[in-house]
Design a protein around this motif. Sequence first.
Motif, mmCIF file in Angstrom:
data_model
loop_
_atom_site.group_PDB
_atom_site.id
_atom_site.type_symbol
_atom_site.label_atom_id
_atom_site.label_comp_id
_atom_site.label_asym_id
_atom_site.label_seq_id
_atom_site.Cartn_x
_atom_site.Cartn_y
_atom_site.Cartn_z
ATOM 1 N N ALA A 111 33.101 78.783 19.387
ATOM 2 C CA ALA A 111 33.735 79.778 18.516
ATOM 3 C C ALA A 111 35.240 79.570 18.429
ATOM 4 C CB ALA A 111 33.432 81.186 19.030
ATOM 5 N N PHE A 112 35.856 79.154 19.530
ATOM 6 C CA PHE A 112 37.301 78.913 19.500
ATOM 7 C C PHE A 112 37.642 77.826 18.481
ATOM 8 C CE2 PHE A 112 37.424 80.173 24.273
ATOM 9 C CZ PHE A 112 37.314 81.509 23.928
ATOM 10 N N GLY A 113 36.799 76.817 18.398
ATOM 11 C CA GLY A 113 37.025 75.763 17.415
ATOM 12 C C GLY A 113 36.923 76.280 15.988
ATOM 13 N N PHE A 114 35.918 77.115 15.721
ATOM 14 C CA PHE A 114 35.789 77.701 14.384
ATOM 15 C C PHE A 114 36.987 78.595 14.062
ATOM 16 C CE2 PHE A 114 31.122 76.901 14.932
ATOM 17 C CZ PHE A 114 30.950 76.123 13.799
ATOM 18 N N ALA A 115 37.452 79.357 15.049
ATOM 19 C CA ALA A 115 38.575 80.266 14.815
ATOM 20 C C ALA A 115 39.835 79.501 14.421
ATOM 21 C CB ALA A 115 38.829 81.112 16.061
ATOM 22 N N VAL A 116 40.121 78.412 15.130
ATOM 23 C CA VAL A 116 41.307 77.607 14.807
ATOM 24 C C VAL A 116 41.199 77.040 13.400
ATOM 25 C CG1 VAL A 116 42.586 75.516 15.409
ATOM 26 C CG2 VAL A 116 41.822 77.064 17.215
ATOM 27 N N LYS A 117 40.001 76.645 13.021
ATOM 28 C CA LYS A 117 39.796 76.025 11.711
ATOM 29 C C LYS A 117 39.902 77.037 10.567
ATOM 30 C CE LYS A 117 36.292 73.407 9.085
ATOM 31 N NZ LYS A 117 37.186 72.304 8.712
ATOM 32 N N LEU A 118 39.412 78.251 10.778
ATOM 33 C CA LEU A 118 39.227 79.185 9.671
ATOM 34 C C LEU A 118 40.281 80.280 9.563
ATOM 35 C CD1 LEU A 118 35.355 79.670 9.932
ATOM 36 C CD2 LEU A 118 36.601 78.314 8.243
ATOM 37 N N LEU A 119 40.982 80.567 10.644
ATOM 38 C CA LEU A 119 41.881 81.714 10.655
ATOM 39 C C LEU A 119 43.342 81.287 10.712
ATOM 40 C CD1 LEU A 119 39.930 83.932 13.222
ATOM 41 C CD2 LEU A 119 40.042 84.273 10.746
ATOM 42 N N LEU A 158 48.452 78.217 22.705
ATOM 43 C CA LEU A 158 47.115 78.806 22.737
ATOM 44 C C LEU A 158 46.176 78.116 21.748
ATOM 45 C CD1 LEU A 158 48.026 82.595 23.030
ATOM 46 C CD2 LEU A 158 47.111 81.109 24.822
ATOM 47 N N LEU A 159 46.692 77.737 20.593
ATOM 48 C CA LEU A 159 45.859 77.014 19.624
ATOM 49 C C LEU A 159 45.393 75.678 20.207
ATOM 50 C CD1 LEU A 159 47.864 77.641 16.328
ATOM 51 C CD2 LEU A 159 45.648 78.633 16.934
ATOM 52 N N GLY A 160 46.298 74.980 20.878
ATOM 53 C CA GLY A 160 45.913 73.724 21.522
ATOM 54 C C GLY A 160 44.891 73.940 22.618
ATOM 55 N N LEU A 161 45.058 75.017 23.370
ATOM 56 C CA LEU A 161 44.108 75.344 24.429
ATOM 57 C C LEU A 161 42.727 75.640 23.851
ATOM 58 C CD1 LEU A 161 43.673 76.014 27.479
ATOM 59 C CD2 LEU A 161 44.277 78.375 26.902
ATOM 60 N N MET A 162 42.676 76.366 22.758
ATOM 61 C CA MET A 162 41.395 76.664 22.114
ATOM 62 C C MET A 162 40.703 75.384 21.661
ATOM 63 S SD MET A 162 42.604 79.996 19.903
ATOM 64 C CE MET A 162 41.007 80.368 19.157
ATOM 65 N N GLN A 163 41.474 74.457 21.130
ATOM 66 C CA GLN A 163 40.894 73.180 20.713
ATOM 67 C C GLN A 163 40.397 72.385 21.917
ATOM 68 O OE1 GLN A 163 44.412 71.994 18.467
ATOM 69 N NE2 GLN A 163 43.262 72.124 16.551
ATOM 70 N N ASP A 164 41.119 72.476 23.035
ATOM 71 C CA ASP A 164 40.669 71.810 24.262
ATOM 72 C C ASP A 164 39.347 72.410 24.752
ATOM 73 O OD1 ASP A 164 42.881 70.154 24.257
ATOM 74 O OD2 ASP A 164 44.018 71.371 25.691
ATOM 75 N N CYS A 165 39.221 73.719 24.641
ATOM 76 C CA CYS A 165 37.976 74.384 25.047
ATOM 77 C C CYS A 165 36.812 73.936 24.158
ATOM 78 C CB CYS A 165 38.137 75.897 24.966
ATOM 79 S SG CYS A 165 39.191 76.622 26.242
ATOM 80 N N ALA A 166 37.062 73.881 22.853
ATOM 81 C CA ALA A 166 36.015 73.439 21.928
ATOM 82 C C ALA A 166 35.638 71.987 22.195
ATOM 83 C CB ALA A 166 36.491 73.620 20.487
ATOM 84 N N HIS A 167 36.627 71.165 22.545
ATOM 85 C CA HIS A 167 36.341 69.759 22.864
ATOM 86 C C HIS A 167 35.496 69.659 24.133
ATOM 87 C CE1 HIS A 167 36.922 65.426 22.953
ATOM 88 N NE2 HIS A 167 37.246 65.532 24.231
ATOM 89 N N HIS A 168 35.789 70.507 25.102
ATOM 90 C CA HIS A 168 34.986 70.530 26.329
ATOM 91 C C HIS A 168 33.530 70.850 25.996
ATOM 92 C CE1 HIS A 168 34.196 71.198 30.651
ATOM 93 N NE2 HIS A 168 33.420 72.187 30.233
#
Length: 324
Positions: A183-191, A261-271
């Motif tokens: 979900a974090f990946g979708f949030a970064v992409k869409l919001l 925080l945006l970078g962290l969210m992308q790191d979580c999605a990558h994990h």
Amino acid sequence: MSHFSLHGQYRVQSRRDYATSALEGEWYVGPGVLGNAGINEALRAHPFWTGQVQVALRPALISQRFGKFASEPDILYKHDLFIPAPDSDAMLENIVDVLKSWQNWIQRKKFVQTLFCAEDYQHAMGHLSDLQTTIANEYIVHEAGHFIAYDVFTKQNDGYFAPGGKTLWPLIYLEEFRADLNAFGFAVKLLAPEQAVQIFLYNLLLRFGVHRQGILTLHSAPYGLIPYLLFCLLNELGFIAVINVHGRYCFRLSNLHTTTLLGLMQDCAHHAKVQLNTAEMATTRSWERALAAASYVRNRLEQYEKTRQFALVMNQPATGKEQA
């Protein structure tokens, strides 16, 4: 917003008994609120989407609840568990009860506040400027997070969560954690950036706050292993640590700037992509997929220093604020 009124028979997923129930309220729409069209476009474009399921979810501001909708704590109402009365409209999509979630948040804030260093708590809360929209969007992107790779409905149909006929709760907790990270990946992409980071911070404070509240008031962990799994990952990524302040342990957050925080969210999605989604798709046998998931959870639980640190904060005696 448009008004709706539903009445009929409803049951929650964890029970088989139906009861006469009703909902009345307004659909929650407006600037910044994700809709099914937008999230499903992103879902279809995702390389791990298998073409099986899409999001069918509507946030609502409920003004009246009766029956199971009032007596059960659920925030998400499932359309397939509702049988409309002959003179009622059907529930065509799942419904997110934004106001019930918001009311729960107000009651939970005192538990959240004691977990984090004071400055970090204030900074995090400062980001949460539009909580109702964040609640609605968090549910929508979380739902999409379930639907990529080995999606949750296929897992249920395959008996993935109950190999041998017995439910294995660690697999359920990991699936919810996987959906959060996706979900974090979708949030970064869409919001917009500030909206996206609100999804992350709300999720973090919610997961940790419910865990602390459950320990103190219910002597249980309502979200099971999910908060600990999140702590493990964020600790690995250098975002969260445990420190002692004036004799009490608290979580220290490294950086709450939006870009970080945006970078962290992308790191979580990558994990999630590497450790969970890819691992699930490496085989077609559900038992092998379950075994890989169980191995992930076991690895986390065997990181004894992390379990110790997490418990130092979560298992402390209640503060006066929490007892009030």
